[in-house]
Design a protein around this motif. Structure first.
Motif, PDB file in Angstrom:
ATOM      1  N   MET A 156      51.109  91.674 -32.466  1.00 47.65           N
ATOM      2  CA  MET A 156      51.702  91.941 -31.164  1.00 47.65           C
ATOM      3  C   MET A 156      52.535  90.752 -30.711  1.00 47.65           C
ATOM      4  N   PRO A 157      53.728  90.994 -30.148  1.00 46.74           N
ATOM      5  CA  PRO A 157      54.471  89.896 -29.530  1.00 46.74           C
ATOM      6  C   PRO A 157      53.616  89.222 -28.463  1.00 46.74           C
ATOM      7  N   LEU A 158      53.861  87.943 -28.266  1.00 35.10           N
ATOM      8  CA  LEU A 158      53.041  87.206 -27.320  1.00 35.10           C
ATOM      9  C   LEU A 158      53.003  87.881 -25.952  1.00 35.10           C
ATOM     10  N   ALA A 159      54.132  88.395 -25.508  1.00 33.31           N
ATOM     11  CA  ALA A 159      54.213  88.985 -24.164  1.00 33.31           C
ATOM     12  C   ALA A 159      53.340  90.222 -24.024  1.00 33.31           C
ATOM     13  N   GLU A 160      52.919  90.830 -25.144  1.00 32.89           N
ATOM     14  CA  GLU A 160      52.134  92.064 -25.092  1.00 32.89           C
ATOM     15  C   GLU A 160      50.679  91.858 -25.494  1.00 32.89           C
ATOM     16  N   ALA A 161      50.284  90.628 -25.786  1.00 33.17           N
ATOM     17  CA  ALA A 161      48.946  90.375 -26.316  1.00 33.17           C
ATOM     18  C   ALA A 161      47.935  89.970 -25.255  1.00 33.17           C
ATOM     19  N   LEU A 162      48.356  89.790 -24.018  1.00 28.87           N
ATOM     20  CA  LEU A 162      47.446  89.338 -22.974  1.00 28.87           C
ATOM     21  C   LEU A 162      46.279  90.306 -22.803  1.00 28.87           C
ATOM     22  N   GLY A 163      45.069  89.746 -22.738  1.00 26.68           N
ATOM     23  CA  GLY A 163      43.882  90.555 -22.520  1.00 26.68           C
ATOM     24  C   GLY A 163      43.279  91.140 -23.775  1.00 26.68           C
ATOM     25  N   LEU A 164      43.929  90.984 -24.925  1.00 29.91           N
ATOM     26  CA  LEU A 164      43.371  91.467 -26.182  1.00 29.91           C
ATOM     27  C   LEU A 164      42.517  90.372 -26.823  1.00 29.91           C
ATOM     28  N   VAL A 165      42.027  90.642 -28.022  1.00 27.86           N
ATOM     29  CA  VAL A 165      41.118  89.729 -28.710  1.00 27.86           C
ATOM     30  C   VAL A 165      41.712  89.355 -30.058  1.00 27.86           C
ATOM     31  N   LEU A 166      41.680  88.072 -30.389  1.00 27.54           N
ATOM     32  CA  LEU A 166      42.235  87.599 -31.657  1.00 27.54           C
ATOM     33  C   LEU A 166      41.473  88.200 -32.831  1.00 27.54           C
ATOM     34  N   ALA A 167      42.211  88.768 -33.762  1.00 23.56           N
ATOM     35  CA  ALA A 167      41.601  89.324 -34.965  1.00 23.56           C
ATOM     36  C   ALA A 167      41.470  88.277 -36.064  1.00 23.56           C
ATOM     37  N   ARG A 168      42.229  87.210 -35.987  1.00 19.35           N
ATOM     38  CA  ARG A 168      42.168  86.116 -36.954  1.00 19.35           C
ATOM     39  C   ARG A 168      42.127  84.790 -36.203  1.00 19.35           C
ATOM     40  N   PRO A 169      41.604  83.747 -36.825  1.00 14.46           N
ATOM     41  CA  PRO A 169      41.628  82.437 -36.173  1.00 14.46           C
ATOM     42  C   PRO A 169      43.057  82.017 -35.870  1.00 14.46           C
ATOM     43  N   LEU A 170      43.219  81.287 -34.788  1.00 17.55           N
ATOM     44  CA  LEU A 170      44.526  80.751 -34.414  1.00 17.55           C
ATOM     45  C   LEU A 170      44.632  79.353 -35.008  1.00 17.55           C
ATOM     46  N   ALA A 171      45.384  79.236 -36.093  1.00 19.20           N
ATOM     47  CA  ALA A 171      45.579  77.952 -36.766  1.00 19.20           C
ATOM     48  C   ALA A 171      46.944  77.389 -36.397  1.00 19.20           C
ATOM     49  N   ALA A 172      47.011  76.105 -36.165  1.00 20.20           N
ATOM     50  CA  ALA A 172      48.267  75.472 -35.756  1.00 20.20           C
ATOM     51  C   ALA A 172      49.299  75.565 -36.868  1.00 20.20           C
ATOM     52  N   LEU A 173      50.492  76.001 -36.526  1.00 25.57           N
ATOM     53  CA  LEU A 173      51.602  76.069 -37.483  1.00 25.57           C
ATOM     54  C   LEU A 173      52.429  74.792 -37.477  1.00 25.57           C
ATOM     55  N   THR A 174      52.081  73.874 -36.594  1.00 24.23           N
ATOM     56  CA  THR A 174      52.812  72.615 -36.487  1.00 24.23           C
ATOM     57  C   THR A 174      51.899  71.566 -35.889  1.00 24.23           C
ATOM     58  N   ASP A 175      52.258  70.299 -36.057  1.00 21.63           N
ATOM     59  CA  ASP A 175      51.572  69.255 -35.318  1.00 21.63           C
ATOM     60  C   ASP A 175      51.865  69.421 -33.834  1.00 21.63           C
ATOM     61  N   LEU A 176      50.890  69.073 -33.001  1.00 23.64           N
ATOM     62  CA  LEU A 176      51.104  69.067 -31.547  1.00 23.64           C
ATOM     63  C   LEU A 176      50.695  67.715 -30.980  1.00 23.64           C
ATOM     64  N   PRO A 177      51.602  66.973 -30.362  1.00 19.98           N
ATOM     65  CA  PRO A 177      53.044  67.256 -30.341  1.00 19.98           C
ATOM     66  C   PRO A 177      53.653  67.073 -31.723  1.00 19.98           C
ATOM     67  N   PRO A 178      54.795  67.688 -31.972  1.00 19.02           N
ATOM     68  CA  PRO A 178      55.401  67.616 -33.309  1.00 19.02           C
ATOM     69  C   PRO A 178      56.043  66.262 -33.593  1.00 19.02           C
ATOM     70  N   PHE A 179      56.189  65.426 -32.585  1.00 19.76           N
ATOM     71  CA  PHE A 179      56.740  64.074 -32.745  1.00 19.76           C
ATOM     72  C   PHE A 179      56.255  63.244 -31.568  1.00 19.76           C
ATOM     73  N   ASP A 180      56.411  61.935 -31.649  1.00 16.95           N
ATOM     74  CA  ASP A 180      56.034  61.075 -30.527  1.00 16.95           C
ATOM     75  C   ASP A 180      56.880  61.431 -29.314  1.00 16.95           C
ATOM     76  N   THR A 181      56.216  61.647 -28.178  1.00 20.99           N
ATOM     77  CA  THR A 181      56.935  62.027 -26.959  1.00 20.99           C
ATOM     78  C   THR A 181      56.527  61.122 -25.807  1.00 20.99           C
ATOM     79  N   SER A 182      57.390  61.074 -24.810  1.00 24.88           N
ATOM     80  CA  SER A 182      57.095  60.302 -23.612  1.00 24.88           C
ATOM     81  C   SER A 182      56.183  61.107 -22.695  1.00 24.88           C
ATOM     82  N   ALA A 183      55.137  60.453 -22.198  1.00 32.36           N
ATOM     83  CA  ALA A 183      54.214  61.117 -21.285  1.00 32.36           C
ATOM     84  C   ALA A 183      54.672  61.021 -19.841  1.00 32.36           C
ATOM     85  N   MET A 184      55.689  60.224 -19.565  1.00 39.34           N
ATOM     86  CA  MET A 184      56.128  59.984 -18.191  1.00 39.34           C
ATOM     87  C   MET A 184      57.644  59.818 -18.129  1.00 39.34           C
ATOM     88  N   ASP A 185      58.193  60.039 -16.935  1.00 40.87           N
ATOM     89  CA  ASP A 185      59.567  59.618 -16.661  1.00 40.87           C
ATOM     90  C   ASP A 185      59.578  58.092 -16.507  1.00 40.87           C
TER      91      ASP A 185
END
Length: 565
Positions: A156-185
């Motif tokens: 299901m597209p993300l917009a249509e999946a609210l309230g349903l139940v995951l049928a498979r584990p949600l595994a990260a497809l990328t590092d989070l964050p994907p690169f070093d980022t600034s935490a502040m202005d």
């Protein structure tokens, strides 16, 4: 169902072993003091008498498995002696187990006109509340497990999946964050200060050039940190001089206010297990982790049939007729519980119409309202007999809601009969419908020490709606995913609650800062209390004093979300 064992497409034979063995093991201690409704401040059920020496053996069916070995797939064996308890005879409730709102005499007279229930009953007595919750959850889970091949997960597209139940584990497809980022202005700086500020800045979505020692560059929150940056200085912690130099207002620590790559997770990390509810936060996490679609279980389907000729759909009560409260309420509650409500039909008191509607239903679950007790127009039991249904739960040791029932009407289909009184129906919904829907939808069934406890043990059911809730001003953590082993929410009573002598009570409460205030108007026919409640408190037989912790069943509006969250 004779001869060699038939195939068990939805795990029904295993479920029968659960029901029969649990029933054989159940014992109940009857307190001597009768339950006093008047002393309970209009929050109790009808006065109850005690004592009944009638017994009845369980009614066998050809499809029941032999023996009483506890099936390991249903979790820990319930404690208790293997002594058959007193049971109902001829389909009539025992005197101290009358339907909510009925006196013993009225129930007995009604039972005489009802006669023997012929639907196949498995188990010999009224089911304990925690046990009923477990049976319902396992029934739904068994259907889902046996039909997985013909009901595969949906992408299901993300917009249509609210309230349903995951049928498979949600595994990260990328590092989070994907690169070093600034935490502040502020400014990204390299080396020791003061720093010369470069005119170009780094905004989110941009990649700045590497900095040399002594250089700084303005940077926005979430922007990728340029190479060779030492730290980020917040806007309020730095000062610019007249020549464009940057001076720190406090000590600068190497790496400060930089979110390093993979701080939250690395590619391949499991973020959520299968069975987790898709909440708005889960949608955000999935998007951040690189998902465009989610593998989810389909919503269980429900057909709702409202019974009773006395119900009006508009206007004021008149001439013995009353307004239908369940028709407007239950469809929305079922949707909040994650179901797809396909049909809402008012059938009145027409047994043939009910039989035809149930037989024609292709829903996963049929829900009926009213007609589950033993009155002259209570025809749900005869209809189940006519359809050859198997009764898994026929009465639950809970108030309100005692005459609720759960039956298997066809392979892969169940029926829950809710009492006609509004709050009793709500209690039936939370006891049987919600756990069954969770099992059908693939939501986790909690396994713990409380599994299968007898009524009066003070145990929490091992399956129940999992929800992370905000009850009033106090956040209470329920059994929310990701973990199936999180304890149910509790609160401390700020006033005593009178208990039923032998049954669990579900009492509307308002929760604030960890304290639960019992509400008035908690009788079986009343909705005034639950309409202002955050939760229902689970009160064990005998009652609870002020200062005593009680388990809570969160109500949908207290959680701020729908589905299986």
């Amino acid at each position: 169902m004779s001869g060699s064992p038939a195939p068990d497409p939805d795990g029904f034979d295993s479920l029968l072993a659960l029901v029969n063995d649990a029933s054989a093991r159940r014992t109940r201690d009857e307190p001597a003091a009768p339950y006093d409704q008047e002393a309970d401040g209009r929050t109790g059920d009808a006065p109850q008498s005690t004592g009944d020496d009638r017994t009845a053996a369980p009614r066998p069916s050809a499809g029941e498995p032999a023996g009483t070995a506890w099936p390991p797939e249903y979790g820990p064996e319930p404690p208790g002696q293997a002594t058959p308890p007193p049971a109902r005879s001829g389909g009539a409730p025992r005197p101290h187990e009358t339907p909510d709102g009925d006196t013993p005499g009225r129930a007995s007279a009604a039972a005489a006109s009802h006669g023997q229930c012929g639907a196949r009953r498995h188990g010999s007595a009224v089911t304990g509340w925690a046990e009923a919750v477990r049976v319902a959850g396992r029934a739904g889970q068994a259907v889902r497990e046996r039909t997985a091949a013909v009901r595969p997960p949906l992408e299901m597209p993300l917009a249509e999946a609210l309230g349903l139940v995951l049928a498979r584990p949600l595994a990260a497809l990328t590092d989070l964050p994907p690169f070093d980022t600034s935490a502040m202005d502020g400014w990204a700086v390299a080396g020791p200060g003061p720093w010369r500020v470069r005119p170009d800045g780094v905004l989110a979505g941009q990649s700045g050039e590497a900095l040399a020692d002594g250089e700084a560059v303005p940077i926005a929150t979430g922007a990728r940190v340029p190479r060779d940056v030492t730290a980020v200085i917040r806007s309020e912690h730095g000062r610019l001089d007249a020549h464009g130099g940057l001076h720190p207002e406090r000590e600068v620590v190497h790496g400060q206010d930089i979110r390093p790559r993979a701080q939250e997770c690395r590619t391949g990390d499991t973020l959520l297990p299968a069975g987790s509810a898709v909440t708005p936060a889960v949608l955000g996490l999935a998007a951040a982790a690189g998902y465009d679609t989610l593998a989810v279980h389909t919503r269980p389907t429900v057909d709702l049939f409202v019974l009773g000729d006395e119900l009006l759909t508009r206007g004021l009560p008149r001439d013995g007729l009353i307004r239908d409260a369940l028709g407007p309420m239950l469809p929305h509650w079922l949707r909040e519980a994650g179901a797809e409500v396909r049909t809402v039909e008012r059938l009145g008191d027409r047994p043939d119409a009910l039989a035809e509607a149930v037989a024609a239903s292709e829903a996963d679950l049929v829900v009926t309202t009213g007609g589950t007790a033993a009155g002259p127009v209570d025809f749900v039991h005869p209809t189940l007999e006519r359809l050859g249904a198997d009764l898994l739960v026929d009465g639950v040791a809970v108030r309100p809601g005692h005459p609720m029932l759960l039956a298997r009407t066809a392979p892969g289909q169940h029926l829950v009969g809710l009492p006609g009184n509004p709050l009793a129906a709500v209690c039936g919904l939370l006891t049987l419908v919600v756990p069954l829907l969770r099992g059908l939808a693939g939501a986790p069934l909690r396994q713990g020490a409380a599994a299968g406890r007898t009524p009066g043990s003070g145990a929490v059911p091992d399956v129940y709606e999992t929800r992370r809730v905000q009850l009033s001003s106090d956040p209470l953590v329920a059994t929310a995913p990701p973990g199936p082993d999180v304890a149910a929410p509790t609160a401390v009573l700020d006033a005593p609650v009178q208990g039923h002598p032998s049954d669990t009570r579900l009492v509307p409460v308002r929760v604030d800062a960890g304290w639960a205030r019992p509400l008035s108007f908690g009788g079986p026919a009343m909705l005034r209390g639950v309409a202002t409640a955050d939760a229902l408190a689970v009160v064990v037989p005998g009652g609870a004093e002020a200062g005593h912790p009680v388990e809570l069943l969160a109500l949908p509006w207290a959680g701020g979300g729908g589905g299986f969250t």
